[in-house]
Enzyme design. Sequence first.
Site, PDB file in Angstrom:
ATOM      1  CG  ASP A 105     -21.097 -14.666 -10.929  1.00 30.10           C
ATOM      2  OD1 ASP A 105     -21.189 -13.531 -11.331  1.00 30.10           O
ATOM      3  OD2 ASP A 105     -20.842 -15.807 -11.513  1.00 30.10           O
ATOM      4  N   GLY A 106     -21.045 -11.454  -8.967  1.00 26.12           N
ATOM      5  CA  GLY A 106     -19.753 -10.630  -8.921  1.00 26.12           C
ATOM      6  C   GLY A 106     -18.711 -10.686 -10.223  1.00 26.12           C
ATOM      7  CE  LYS A 162       8.815   3.203   4.298  1.00 28.87           C
ATOM      8  NZ  LYS A 162       7.759   3.601   3.366  1.00 28.87           N
ATOM      9  CG  ASP A 174       6.468   8.599  -0.667  1.00 32.72           C
ATOM     10  OD1 ASP A 174       7.187   8.131  -1.512  1.00 32.72           O
ATOM     11  OD2 ASP A 174       6.037   8.109   0.385  1.00 32.72           O
ATOM     12  CB  THR A 182      -1.703   3.076   5.979  1.00 26.80           C
ATOM     13  OG1 THR A 182      -0.440   3.414   6.051  1.00 26.80           O
ATOM     14  CG2 THR A 182      -1.921   2.120   5.051  1.00 26.80           C
ATOM     15  CB  THR A 204       5.251   6.238   4.749  1.00 27.05           C
ATOM     16  OG1 THR A 204       5.357   5.015   4.486  1.00 27.05           O
ATOM     17  CG2 THR A 204       6.663   6.932   4.155  1.00 27.05           C
TER      18      THR A 204
HETATM   19  C1  R5P Z   1       6.781   3.229  -0.294  1.00 26.01           C
HETATM   20  O1  R5P Z   1       7.973   2.656  -0.609  1.00 26.01           O
HETATM   21  C2  R5P Z   1       6.257   4.061  -0.951  1.00 26.01           C
HETATM   22  O2  R5P Z   1       7.027   4.912  -1.411  1.00 26.01           O
HETATM   23  C3  R5P Z   1       5.302   4.964   0.271  1.00 26.01           C
HETATM   24  O3  R5P Z   1       6.182   5.664   0.912  1.00 26.01           O
HETATM   25  C4  R5P Z   1       4.346   4.143   0.802  1.00 26.01           C
HETATM   26  O4  R5P Z   1       4.002   3.286   0.101  1.00 26.01           O
HETATM   27  C5  R5P Z   1       2.940   5.015   1.510  1.00 26.01           C
HETATM   28  O5  R5P Z   1       2.429   4.202   2.136  1.00 26.01           O
HETATM   29  P1  R5P Z   1       1.642   4.391   3.461  1.00 26.01           P
HETATM   30  O6  R5P Z   1       0.923   5.586   3.338  1.00 26.01           O
HETATM   31  O7  R5P Z   1       0.640   3.345   3.942  1.00 26.01           O
HETATM   32  O8  R5P Z   1       2.769   4.355   4.431  1.00 26.01           O
END
Ligand code: R5P
Length: 311
Positions: free
Chosen positions: A38-39, A193, A219, A224, A227
């Site tokens: 069931d996971g 941003k 970062d 994704t 950013t």
């Molecule tokens: C946001 O505050 C984090 O420090 C990263 O800049 C962000 O989460 C990166 O996510 P993504 O690659 O989806 O933009």
Amino acid sequence: MPREFIIIAGTANPDLADAIATELGMSAGACAIERFPDGETSVRLLESVRRKEVFLIQSLSPPVNDHLVELLVLADACRRAAAARITAVVPYLGYARSDKRHGRRESISGRMVADVFEAVGIDHVVTVDLHAPQIEGFFHIPVDSLTAVPTLCDVLHEKVPPGIVVVAPDAGALRMATDYAHRLKGTVAVLHKRRESGTGTQVTHLVGEVGGKPCLIVDDMISTGGTLASGIEALLKAGARPELTIAATHGLLLPGARQKLAHEAVKKVFITDTVADLPSDWSRLHVISIAPLIAGSLKRLLEHRSLGDLY
Ligand code: R5P
């Protein structure tokens, strides 16, 4: 005399767990982690942890909920098997981006995760580059938040051109960018941003001088890639030299992220191995192991020594 200890790996990043164990001159302990039909998650320790110091190694990388539950179930199993102490080594701590409420009737999941860690008997947390330093305050237990910046800078020193501008893609990354710039003898710029959705961001302002200069965008994570993609666009629009390097601690690299960073101006992308299953066919991607840093911290904890020299 340090207490007897054992390393137990969850399924999120077994290669990193093995590398940490090897650095400490041992192998990870045996355990069976399975799924019921069931996971539900089932865990069975295949060796004794009685009176031992246990290091549970598990990143909260995707699928984050499965990896979280696995960590909790492992901790519960260790506590019921009379472990002396349980340290959760969580190289990438998921849910940390949920550290405040943006609107009414929202959860602060980062805080909830901290509560659950403590509820299952975790005594101590070791992690790498927490999304925001204040997350540590969600826990009542000690949290050692290591940083990958010195490890990445040891490599970047030889790879980035002189006069590098270290760019924070948002205000939250400014502290990290300042650390990189200090170590690489560069200057700092910061982008403002605006997040429009879970996947979309837009840069509205740039503070700092980037015209004609090579830039290193830093970062805590690439999720994704949205950013960084908007950061790349903003820097090139502001006249930065089309010779960009990217450095981030956690390479989540969700589907589509690689395509977003496939800009010809991006020459190299450096990440660590806090998250597993990184692409091996991306020639611009360089993965630097964080295992020596984590192993060094565990050694110091076992010897009751300060971790100060690791920061
Ligand atoms: C946001 O505050 C984090 O420090 C990263 O800049 C962000 O989460 C990166 O996510 P993504 O690659 O989806 O933009």
